[in-house]
Design a protein around this motif. Structure first.
Motif, mmCIF file in Angstrom:
data_model
loop_
_atom_site.group_PDB
_atom_site.id
_atom_site.type_symbol
_atom_site.label_atom_id
_atom_site.label_comp_id
_atom_site.label_asym_id
_atom_site.label_seq_id
_atom_site.Cartn_x
_atom_site.Cartn_y
_atom_site.Cartn_z
ATOM 1 N N LYS A 1 0.794 -1.226 0.000
ATOM 2 C CA LYS A 1 0.000 0.000 0.000
ATOM 3 C C LYS A 1 0.824 1.273 0.000
ATOM 4 C CE LYS A 1 -3.857 -1.925 2.554
ATOM 5 N NZ LYS A 1 -4.312 -1.840 3.932
ATOM 6 N N LEU A 2 2.110 1.126 0.334
ATOM 7 C CA LEU A 2 2.930 2.328 0.505
ATOM 8 C C LEU A 2 4.250 2.142 -0.255
ATOM 9 C CD1 LEU A 2 2.161 4.850 2.268
ATOM 10 C CD2 LEU A 2 3.699 3.940 4.013
ATOM 11 N N ASP A 3 4.122 1.707 -1.509
ATOM 12 C CA ASP A 3 5.304 1.560 -2.377
ATOM 13 C C ASP A 3 6.412 0.723 -1.729
ATOM 14 O OD1 ASP A 3 4.121 3.091 -4.333
ATOM 15 O OD2 ASP A 3 4.967 4.964 -3.564
ATOM 16 N N ASP B 1 -4.757 -4.428 9.266
ATOM 17 C CA ASP B 1 -4.418 -4.502 7.845
ATOM 18 C C ASP B 1 -2.997 -5.006 7.601
ATOM 19 O OD1 ASP B 1 -6.904 -3.435 7.168
ATOM 20 O OD2 ASP B 1 -6.173 -1.377 7.364
ATOM 21 N N ASP C 1 -0.315 -3.561 7.763
ATOM 22 C CA ASP C 1 0.492 -2.610 6.992
ATOM 23 C C ASP C 1 1.099 -1.520 7.886
ATOM 24 O OD1 ASP C 1 -1.716 -1.079 7.545
ATOM 25 O OD2 ASP C 1 -2.217 -0.629 5.469
ATOM 26 N N ALA C 2 1.033 -1.740 9.201
ATOM 27 C CA ALA C 2 1.661 -0.806 10.144
ATOM 28 C C ALA C 2 2.149 -1.605 11.346
ATOM 29 C CB ALA C 2 0.667 0.271 10.585
ATOM 30 N N ARG D 1 -7.130 6.084 2.104
ATOM 31 C CA ARG D 1 -6.408 5.768 0.863
ATOM 32 C C ARG D 1 -7.179 4.757 0.028
ATOM 33 N NH1 ARG D 1 -0.793 3.707 2.747
ATOM 34 N NH2 ARG D 1 -2.150 2.679 4.251
ATOM 35 N N PHE E 1 -3.966 -2.545 16.766
ATOM 36 C CA PHE E 1 -2.722 -3.303 16.988
ATOM 37 C C PHE E 1 -2.974 -4.438 17.974
ATOM 38 C CE2 PHE E 1 -1.485 0.701 15.210
ATOM 39 C CZ PHE E 1 -0.503 0.331 14.311
#
Lengths: 124, 124
Positions: free
Chosen positions: A7-9, A75, A77-78, B49, B99
């Protein structure tokens, strides 16, 4: 330990939190290689977007971040990494946390004293 | 209250932290408009996004985030917002925090009980 780097290149967001106080110390980004290095070595390693290279936090200052616990979000992604700071501060401007500015009214105000002299550590 | 939106295609990273416990609840992104709305309204507003639209957190669930304090970092390209959760949890999967997965060995393990039933709130 799969993550979604799409999602963030090729990056995920990594929030560094002091493992004792819970203070957010910095936010960085990790690509897949820096993520693997972080887990393998136990020290937070980022992808520097400005320098376009792997960045072991503390490689020049000695102020490494020893990882104690790692969490990911719904997700994947973090990341939240609870870390022990091996030094007085993570910010290159001399503060304990990069988040040393607080919004007061409509202005950012420095909210704390410096924890160390950045010139003595970084020579600039 | 200037921020640098240039490094992430018009966005800054926004870390939401519980104002009392210090727990990191979620990480989102804000464009300039959502940042202004966050400050003006006092409720955390993101740029989605995936949906490519402004997203008032809690607009469908009612679980808004009331902003108590705002900090920015040395590069003024990331935010920490200390918030009060107006609801049992911020995660659309029913957990207090997004989280909710912790790295145990090489696997992500769910680390807490659900705080609410997402089907009852989101209907899916």
């Amino acid at each position: 330990m799969e993550l979604d780097f799409s999602k963030l290149d090729g990056l995920v967001t990594a929030v560094i939190q002091d493992h004792k106080s819970g203070r957010v110390l910095m936010v960085g980004f990790m690509n897949e290689q820096s993520w693997k290095l972080t887990v393998e070595t136990g020290y937070a390693t980022f992808w520097s977007r400005s320098r376009k290279k792997l960045w072991l936090k503390g490689e020049s200052s000695g102020h490494k971040l020893a990882v104690k616990e790692i969490f990911t979000d719904c997700d994947i992604d973090a990341l939240v990494l609870k870390c022990e700071e091996l030094g007085p501060g993570v910010c290159h401007e001399g503060y304990q946390s990069c988040f040393f500015r607080k919004l007061e009214g409509s202005e950012w105000k420095v909210n704390e004293e410096r924890a160390y002299d950045p010139k003595a550590v970084y020579g600039k």
